[in-house]
Scaffold this active site. Structure first.
Site, PDB file in Angstrom:
ATOM      1  N   ASN A 194       0.816  -1.220   0.000  1.00 26.46           N
ATOM      2  CA  ASN A 194       0.000   0.000   0.000  1.00 26.46           C
ATOM      3  C   ASN A 194       0.852   1.273   0.000  1.00 26.46           C
ATOM      4  OD1 ASN A 194      -2.054  -1.797   0.065  1.00 26.46           O
ATOM      5  ND2 ASN A 194      -2.682  -1.375   2.192  1.00 26.46           N
ATOM      6  N   HIS A 237     -19.022  35.009 -31.392  1.00 26.50           N
ATOM      7  CA  HIS A 237     -20.145  34.215 -31.951  1.00 26.50           C
ATOM      8  C   HIS A 237     -19.789  33.620 -33.316  1.00 26.50           C
ATOM      9  CE1 HIS A 237     -22.743  36.370 -28.993  1.00 26.50           C
ATOM     10  NE2 HIS A 237     -21.960  37.382 -29.318  1.00 26.50           N
ATOM     11  N   SER A 281      -7.406  11.447 -48.399  1.00 27.87           N
ATOM     12  CA  SER A 281      -8.596  10.597 -48.361  1.00 27.87           C
ATOM     13  C   SER A 281      -8.346   9.408 -49.288  1.00 27.87           C
ATOM     14  CB  SER A 281      -9.802  11.401 -48.833  1.00 27.87           C
ATOM     15  OG  SER A 281     -10.783  10.533 -49.372  1.00 27.87           O
ATOM     16  N   LYS A 325      -8.418  15.731 -51.493  1.00 23.99           N
ATOM     17  CA  LYS A 325      -8.495  16.120 -50.089  1.00 23.99           C
ATOM     18  C   LYS A 325      -7.168  16.132 -49.344  1.00 23.99           C
ATOM     19  CE  LYS A 325     -11.872  15.922 -47.605  1.00 23.99           C
ATOM     20  NZ  LYS A 325     -12.766  15.421 -46.581  1.00 23.99           N
ATOM     21  N   GLU A 333      -7.713  17.360 -35.559  1.00 23.42           N
ATOM     22  CA  GLU A 333      -8.966  16.653 -35.232  1.00 23.42           C
ATOM     23  C   GLU A 333      -8.739  15.617 -34.143  1.00 23.42           C
ATOM     24  OE1 GLU A 333     -11.642  15.981 -38.992  1.00 23.42           O
ATOM     25  OE2 GLU A 333      -9.556  15.863 -39.594  1.00 23.42           O
TER      26      GLU A 333
END
Ligand code: ARG
Length: 460
Positions: free
Chosen positions: A110, A156, A277, A283, A290
């Site tokens: 522990n 915005h 792609s 592409k 991402e």
């Protein structure tokens, strides 16, 4: 295989239980820390006369051999020995015989596992801080080249007011600076020694915790053994700071994704940081930002996971706490990779100044400046706002920018408009005019850059 704790048992462990109980598949990441902690422990045992110098030498020697053999793949871990601690002890026994059994004197798994985790996180947080700094350096480098690059600033996600691109980038410098400060502060709570707490209540042996703390480089020692073995706050805190940092990385990534879209074309990420792609030949996808945005989710998940694991646990150690590890390791690895890739991606991206400029040149983000111009000529702000709104509506209908309206056209709205209006609403001037501290003017941004550079130099 005989269990190190087999004495009070009469049956073998169920095979599924063995698998579920074992943490060796993941806690082997604590190998270095476990060996380091054991060496410090046995040094102390010898110094305090709990084992002899000869025994201590044998054990240390054996630990180093086990370490080496594990690294070289000469020996391997076994699920039957459950975790890194018992695997090492069992391998040590194979190496040096029964004297290996003295290592665990005055210690429990522990306080041992807690010590390993503290050592591990300290090393990793320090490493992550270095990586974060290189991201800040990349930001400063890009920013220093774009003090005079102007693009629309958004609220915005609507064009608001033109800003210096350096100003926009430097916003992230300050976010990362706060992340760095949070991490540095967390070291105070990471760098505390649990060892010596025993299983829960301390030990009957005359140990010297100060000596262990000193050897392992801990600044402090847990004053309460029960807290020492059950505290996982330092991991929760790390996961919280990691979540905030990932949130910042994710927001920056989102901007890179938007900016590199066909619709914006404000930046182009280097080919080395994009992929294609398999179906659409044209592409070039911003997969890396991402993924950085996507990986934020798993880090938040680890934070929620550990908070939830801990929330109902009575003192002190409960096996639930073995679940503290995988999320922590994954967070360390995710952040390491994220920061390592972010710096070169920022440094190599192409900034499309002309596209940015064309965007502000032809939008209405200088409308506030027309209103401010009228105010300087004596019109009350509310009235100036109304007049400007009408002028913008008129310009939109004529498909012109405010810079393209003639004086005659302006007179329809206010006779206070003069030839000097054009200079006042030129994008460069609109940016330069916001010259208060923290504003986007070129002069203020240069000061901001100096502050950022000073911070980077300060802490070496
Ligand atoms: N593998 C365990 C863990 O990571 C080590 C501590 C085990 N302690 C115990 N009393 N069973 O939590």
């Amino acid at each position: 295989m005989a269990k190190l704790w087999g004495g009070r048992f009469t049956k073998n462990t169920n095979e599924l239980v063995e698998q579920m109980n074992a943490s060796i598949t993941f806690d082997q990441k604590l190998l270095d820390e476990d060996i380091q902690g054991s060496i410090a422990h046995v040094n102390m045992l010898a110094r305090c006369g709990i084992v002899t110098e000869g025994e201590s030498e044998k054990i240390k020697d054996g630990l180093k051999k086990v370490h080496q053999k594990l690294n070289d793949g000469e020996v391997s871990y076994s699920i039957a020995h459950e975790d890194i601690h018992m695997n090492i002890e069992s391998l040590l026994h194979d190496e040096i015989g029964p004297v290996a059994g003295k290592l665990h004197t005055a210690r429990s798994r522990n306080d041992q596992v807690a010590t390993d985790m503290h050592l591990y996180l300290k090393k990793q947080v320090q490493h992550l801080m270095g990586l974060l700094k290189s991201v800040q350096e990349a930001i400063v480098k890009q920013a220093s080249e774009h003090v005079n690059t102007i693009l629309p600033g958004y609220t915005h996600l609507q064009r608001a007011q033109p800003v210096s691109f350096a100003h926009h980038l430097l916003a992230y410098f300050w976010m990362f600076q706060r992340d760095l400060e949070r991490m540095a502060d967390s070291l105070k709570r990471i760098n505390i020694l649990p060892l010596g707490a025993g299983a829960i209540a301390g030990t009957t042996f005359p140990i010297d915790r100060e000596m262990v703390a000193e050897e392992l480089g801990f600044d402090a020692i847990y004053p309460n053994s029960m807290d020492a073995v059950s505290d996982r706050d330092f991991i929760v805190e790390f996961l919280s700071h990691a979540s905030i940092l990932m949130m910042h990385i994710s927001r920056l990534s989102e901007e890179l994704i938007i900016w590199s879209s066909q619709e914006f074309q404000f930046v182009e990420l280097d080919d080395a940081f994009c992929t294609g792609s398999s179906m659409m030949p044209q592409k070039k996808n911003p997969d890396i930002p991402e993924l950085l945005r996507g990986k934020t989710g798993r880090v938040y998940g680890h934070l929620m996971g550990l908070l939830t694991t801990l929330k109902g646990l009575p003192l002190t150690y409960n096996k639930d706490m073995q679940e503290d590890k995988e999320g922590m390791f994954d967070t360390v690895e995710t952040l390491t990779m994220a920061l390592e890739v972010l710096a070169p991606m920022l440094l190599t991206m192409e900034v499309k100044k002309e596209n940015m400029y064309q965007a502000v040149r032809n939008d209405y983000s200088n409308a506030t400046d027309l209103a401010d111009y009228l105010v300087r000529k004596g019109t009350p702000f509310r009235e100036a706002h109304e007049i400007t709104g009408k002028a913008v509506l008129y310009a939109i209908q004529k498909q012109k920018s405010l810079l393209d309206l003639s004086l005659e056209e302006y007179y329809q709205f206010s006779n206070l408009v003069d030839n000097d209006i054009y200079a006042a609403i030129e994008p460069e001037q609109v940016v330069a005019a916001r010259n208060n501290m923290g504003g986007t003017s070129q002069e203020q941004v240069k000061k901001q850059l100096e502050m950022a550079e000073q911070i980077l130099n300060e802490d070496g």
